[in-house]
Design an enzyme around this catalytic site. Structure first.
Site, PDB file in Angstrom:
ATOM      1  CG  HIS A  52       1.727 -15.976   5.511  1.00  0.00           C
ATOM      2  ND1 HIS A  52       0.514 -16.434   5.981  1.00  0.00           N
ATOM      3  CD2 HIS A  52       2.684 -16.796   6.034  1.00  0.00           C
ATOM      4  CE1 HIS A  52       0.727 -17.486   6.771  1.00  0.00           C
ATOM      5  NE2 HIS A  52       2.021 -17.730   6.809  1.00  0.00           N
ATOM      6  NE  ARG A 109       0.674 -12.330  15.384  1.00  0.00           N
ATOM      7  CZ  ARG A 109       0.957 -11.917  16.618  1.00  0.00           C
ATOM      8  NH1 ARG A 109       2.147 -11.371  16.874  1.00  0.00           N
ATOM      9  NH2 ARG A 109       0.071 -12.036  17.585  1.00  0.00           N
ATOM     10  N   PRO A 138       6.161  -3.820  13.428  1.00  0.00           N
ATOM     11  CG  PRO A 138       5.929  -4.182  11.144  1.00  0.00           C
ATOM     12  CD  PRO A 138       5.421  -4.653  12.476  1.00  0.00           C
ATOM     13  CD  GLU A 139       7.970  -0.191  18.150  1.00  0.00           C
ATOM     14  OE1 GLU A 139       8.683   0.778  18.438  1.00  0.00           O
ATOM     15  OE2 GLU A 139       7.756  -1.125  18.948  1.00  0.00           O
ATOM     16  CE  LYS A 181      -3.212  14.430  30.637  1.00  0.00           C
ATOM     17  NZ  LYS A 181      -3.183  15.879  30.541  1.00  0.00           N
TER      18      LYS A 181
END
Length: 269
Positions: free
Chosen positions: A90, A109, A2-3, A150
């Site tokens: 879970h 997980r 999930p972002e 950079k």
């Protein structure tokens, strides 16, 4: 994993059911996820939920006596259910409400987290973060200044939470492709015009993903159990060997910063 869009979709999904409600109890079916689950969370029992906000990929369930902080990790999801809905495999944490509903956290997980912070004391995990990508603070002038000199690859640069939070792997790939910028380009070599385009595409890609309910590749589900539909909008992520949607050449894949990266070697310079 999930972002930002998936976390924001979760926030939007659970908030109407929880804000203004009283926390009845916490149920922990495991003592540990990524870190030990703090028993101090039980201090929030009996407290009214004042707000549910998001910082980067963290959800903040706020009360007058402290805040529960939730991170979905690699495979976590949140659902609002009736209190008598039986737990499945879970299902590690329940936040019970006095209105007969529960917020249930599922994480196959176990890389996610439930944390606690005292009132007016931000947790250490929320420190040293850059601006939110959907705010005015994240703009071409800001990132161009941060990128000066950079040599780090642009993809790693925009995924650095100290620069900007929440631009995860899926959305970094998609935004760079839409901007026609090669993911290995040194961040300090982008022109002001390229920064303007990239910032616009990052914002647009994240906003569309939120509107589509996020991206479900394996485990993520919205608060109502439905998948996110942005996967149907993906142009390059996970499509190595397939034709580029612009030029038809085979899309390529390589590791950049230990993350799978997908791009067109012709269109992206």
């Amino acid at each position: 994993m999930p972002e930002l869009p998936e976390v924001e979709v979760s926030r939007m999904g659970i908030s109407p059911h929880m804000i203004g409600q009283t926390i009845k109890a916490f149920v922990f079916r495991t003592p540990k996820l990524r870190w030990d689950i703090p028993q101090k969370l039980k201090k929030l029992e009996g407290q009214v939920i004042r707000n549910i906000s998001r910082r980067a990929k963290y959800l903040l369930i706020e009360t007058d006596e402290g805040t529960a902080i939730v991170h979905l990790g690699m495979s976590g999801s949140l659902r609002v259910l009736d209190a008598d809905f039986p737990p499945a495999k879970h299902d590690h944490v329940d936040l019970k409400l006095t209105n007969g509903k529960i917020l249930r956290y599922n994480d196959p997980r176990r890389f996610g987290a439930w944390l606690w912070s005292a009132p007016n004391e931000p947790h250490a995990v929320l420190g040293h973060m850059g601006p939110e990508p959907l705010t005015e603070e994240f703009n071409a002038d800001y990132v161009a200044e941060k990128a000066k000199g950079k040599r780090v690859a642009i993809k790693q640069f925009i995924m650095d939470n100290k620069i900007v939070v929440g631009v995860g792997n899926i959305y970094a790939n998609e935004s760079l492709f839409k901007s026609r910028i090669h993911p290995t380009r040194p961040a300090g070599k982008l022109t002001k015009k390229e920064w303007q385009l990239l910032v616009e595409n990052i914002k647009a890609t994240l906003e569309i993903a939120i509107q589509q309910g996020g991206t479900t590749l394996k485990d993520f589900a919205q608060a109502d159990g439905k998948p996110g539909y942005f996967a149907q909008e993906l142009l390059v992520y996970g499509k190595a060997g397939e034709p580029c949607p612009e030029c038809g050449e085979a899309l390529q894949e390589q590791k950049i910063g230990q993350r799978n990266t997908f791009f067109c070697g012709v269109c992206q310079k």
